[in-house]
Design a protein around this motif. Structure first.
Motif, PDB file in Angstrom:
ATOM      1  N   VAL A 101       1.168   6.481  -6.625  1.00 13.66           N
ATOM      2  CA  VAL A 101      -0.122   7.721  -6.909  1.00 13.66           C
ATOM      3  C   VAL A 101       0.064   8.965  -6.796  1.00 13.66           C
ATOM      4  O   VAL A 101       0.006   9.986  -7.944  1.00 13.66           O
ATOM      5  N   LYS A 102       1.337   9.526  -6.110  1.00  8.84           N
ATOM      6  CA  LYS A 102       1.575  10.563  -5.465  1.00  8.84           C
ATOM      7  C   LYS A 102       2.563  11.027  -6.578  1.00  8.84           C
ATOM      8  O   LYS A 102       2.364  12.618  -7.073  1.00  8.84           O
ATOM      9  N   VAL A 148       0.803   4.140  -3.023  1.00  5.71           N
ATOM     10  CA  VAL A 148       0.462   5.633  -2.607  1.00  5.71           C
ATOM     11  C   VAL A 148       2.060   6.178  -3.379  1.00  5.71           C
ATOM     12  O   VAL A 148       1.387   7.308  -3.480  1.00  5.71           O
ATOM     13  N   ALA A 149       2.358   6.114  -3.835  1.00  7.76           N
ATOM     14  CA  ALA A 149       3.860   6.850  -4.139  1.00  7.76           C
ATOM     15  C   ALA A 149       3.909   6.482  -5.571  1.00  7.76           C
ATOM     16  O   ALA A 149       4.174   7.891  -6.175  1.00  7.76           O
ATOM     17  N   LEU A 186     -10.894   7.273  -5.892  1.00  5.54           N
ATOM     18  CA  LEU A 186     -10.660   6.760  -4.902  1.00  5.54           C
ATOM     19  C   LEU A 186     -11.585   7.573  -3.838  1.00  5.54           C
ATOM     20  O   LEU A 186     -11.822   6.875  -3.177  1.00  5.54           O
ATOM     21  N   ALA A 206      -8.227   9.938 -10.464  1.00  6.02           N
ATOM     22  CA  ALA A 206      -7.805   9.757  -8.998  1.00  6.02           C
ATOM     23  C   ALA A 206      -8.517  10.002  -8.102  1.00  6.02           C
ATOM     24  O   ALA A 206      -9.501   9.428  -7.280  1.00  6.02           O
ATOM     25  N   LEU A 237       0.353  -0.884  -0.128  1.00  3.02           N
ATOM     26  CA  LEU A 237      -0.083   0.711  -0.369  1.00  3.02           C
ATOM     27  C   LEU A 237       0.873   1.464  -0.407  1.00  3.02           C
ATOM     28  O   LEU A 237       0.954   1.870  -0.392  1.00  3.02           O
ATOM     29  N   PRO A 238       1.673   1.372   0.559  1.00  6.27           N
ATOM     30  CA  PRO A 238       2.407   2.478   0.729  1.00  6.27           C
ATOM     31  C   PRO A 238       3.409   2.945  -0.593  1.00  6.27           C
ATOM     32  O   PRO A 238       3.431   4.038  -0.833  1.00  6.27           O
ATOM     33  N   ARG A 239       4.096   1.307  -0.998  1.00  2.00           N
ATOM     34  CA  ARG A 239       4.567   1.371  -2.273  1.00  2.00           C
ATOM     35  C   ARG A 239       3.544   2.108  -3.540  1.00  2.00           C
ATOM     36  O   ARG A 239       4.013   3.619  -4.723  1.00  2.00           O
TER      37      ARG A 239
END
Length: 105
Positions: A47-48, A44-45, A88, A84, A40-42
């Motif tokens: 998408v950011k 999110v990174a 989301l 996005a 999940l953090p990957r």
């Protein structure tokens, strides 16, 4: 049809995302925990990073999506931001059976 670097990259990314989706939907609790903490953090990174590429300029237009002279002159979010936001919020609510993060509080 010739295999290009982009087509291989596209296939690999879609395969990885499909695997993550499959594991999230059908995996056991331990798998879900690993996905939440590692993958999940990957995601999110990613998408950011993509949204950073689509930051609006001083006129409120996306410099990445702006193409040529005949583009919209009005400030408006580009497709990357709109997609996005919709995925989301709107799509996320439909697929999470009412368990949307915004409702947790």
């Amino acid at each position: 049809m010739a295999v290009t670097v982009f087509s291989q990259l596209d296939k690999s990314l879609h395969s990885h995302l499909a695997t993550l989706t499959e594991l999230a939907q059908r995996g056991d609790d331990q798998t879900a925990l690993v996905l939440a903490r590692v993958e999940l953090p990957r995601v999110v990174a990613v998408v950011k990073a993509l949204l950073d590429e689509h930051q609006p300029d001083e006129h409120g237009r996306c410099a990445t999506c702006k193409r040529g002279w005949f583009t919209r002159r009005m400030p408006a979010p580009c497709r990357a931001y709109l997609s996005a936001q919709l995925i989301l919020t709107v799509v996320g609510q439909e697929t999470s059976h009412g368990k949307h993060l915004r409702s947790v509080g």
